[in-house]
Design a protein around this motif. Structure first.
Motif, PDB file in Angstrom:
ATOM      1  N   ILE A 123      35.920  34.054  51.132  1.00  0.00           N
ATOM      2  CA  ILE A 123      35.581  34.953  50.024  1.00  0.00           C
ATOM      3  C   ILE A 123      34.871  36.184  50.558  1.00  0.00           C
ATOM      4  O   ILE A 123      35.149  37.316  50.139  1.00  0.00           O
ATOM      5  CB  ILE A 123      34.699  34.228  48.986  1.00  0.00           C
ATOM      6  N   GLY A 150      33.070  38.023  40.847  1.00  0.00           N
ATOM      7  CA  GLY A 150      34.203  37.229  41.317  1.00  0.00           C
ATOM      8  C   GLY A 150      34.112  36.837  42.780  1.00  0.00           C
ATOM      9  O   GLY A 150      34.957  36.093  43.284  1.00  0.00           O
ATOM     10  N   PHE A 151      33.064  37.319  43.492  1.00  0.00           N
ATOM     11  CA  PHE A 151      32.964  37.064  44.934  1.00  0.00           C
ATOM     12  C   PHE A 151      31.728  36.229  45.306  1.00  0.00           C
ATOM     13  O   PHE A 151      31.287  36.263  46.454  1.00  0.00           O
ATOM     14  CB  PHE A 151      32.948  38.394  45.700  1.00  0.00           C
ATOM     15  N   PHE A 160      42.256  38.792  41.557  1.00  0.00           N
ATOM     16  CA  PHE A 160      41.396  37.877  42.323  1.00  0.00           C
ATOM     17  C   PHE A 160      40.207  37.438  41.481  1.00  0.00           C
ATOM     18  O   PHE A 160      39.871  36.251  41.419  1.00  0.00           O
ATOM     19  CB  PHE A 160      40.919  38.554  43.603  1.00  0.00           C
ATOM     20  N   SER A 185      39.209  33.699  40.094  1.00  0.00           N
ATOM     21  CA  SER A 185      38.153  33.121  40.937  1.00  0.00           C
ATOM     22  C   SER A 185      37.343  32.122  40.131  1.00  0.00           C
ATOM     23  O   SER A 185      37.203  32.242  38.917  1.00  0.00           O
ATOM     24  CB  SER A 185      37.233  34.231  41.471  1.00  0.00           C
TER      25      SER A 185
END
Length: 210
Positions: free
Chosen positions: A7, A138-139, A204, A208
């Motif tokens: 990630i 999202g990360f 993404f 996620s």
């Protein structure tokens, strides 16, 4: 400490692509460097990147509080973030691919003035906060590490990566400007790079997991 390095690698790649894609900030750095010189462009970059820590703090504490409250609220944030990125891709699609480098109208300023201007430009731009809010959630890369700490790690990676790219633009401003002027298709390539990056990051983030 469990860390999903894939990630983090994806985050750095996405940040690199975003920094390379033409936008108000890197065009501003490019024109300042052409007019004033490399170190003045780097002072502008330093100001812009310092402002990113303010937005990182706002997102870190705001989103972390929401994550604690509800998984559904966090999902809504990610959903809205993905939609916002798709909207940015649409705006780029509708925009002109021609890059405007109006260096002739750029006012000469001191290093301190350029640093302050870069900082203020970044901090007072609500679009940066909105983008960070869309981009960072999202990360998240660890289930055991504090969410606030994770957001700051992402913020630091964002600043380091962007500083490297923007700094390169400042140092190579003359060569980049000449290349863009000679190659009319460069604007089209960079336009589609932006579109692909925005859509890719949006997808993404959408898929996620927390």
């Amino acid at each position: 400490m469990d860390i999903n390095y894939e990630i983090l690698y994806t985050f750095v790649i996405a940040t690199t692509a975003l920094a390379i894609s033409p936008g108000p900030d890197n065009i501003y750095v490019l024109t300042q460097s052409i007019v004033n010189g490399k170190k003045y462009g780097l002072a502008t970059v330093a100001g812009l990147m310092s402002g990113c820590f303010v937005h990182t703090t706002l997102v870190a504490f705001g989103v972390s509080a929401i994550i604690k409250q509800s998984d559904m609220l966090f999902f809504v944030i990610k959903l809205l973030g993905a939609i916002y990125l798709f909207f940015l891709a649409y705006k780029v699609f509708r925009s002109d691919a021609t890059l405007q480098l109006s260096a002739e109208t750029v006012e000469k300023k001191s290093l301190g003035q350029l640093f302050r201007q870069g900082f203020v430009m970044n901090v007072l731009n609500p679009k940066v906060s909105i983008f960070f809010l869309a981009f960072f959630p999202g990360f998240l890369f660890s289930e055991t590490t504090s969410n606030i700490l994770q957001f700051y790690v992402l913020g630091i990676l964002f600043v380091i990566t962007s500083f490297f790219i923007f700094g390169s633009i400042a140092v190579l401003a003359g060569a980049i400007s000449n290349y863009l002027k000679k190659n009319s298709k460069a604007g089209v390539f960079l336009k589609w790079l932006q579109i692909i990056v925005f859509i890719g990051i949006g997808i993404f983030i959408l898929f996620s997991e927390k």
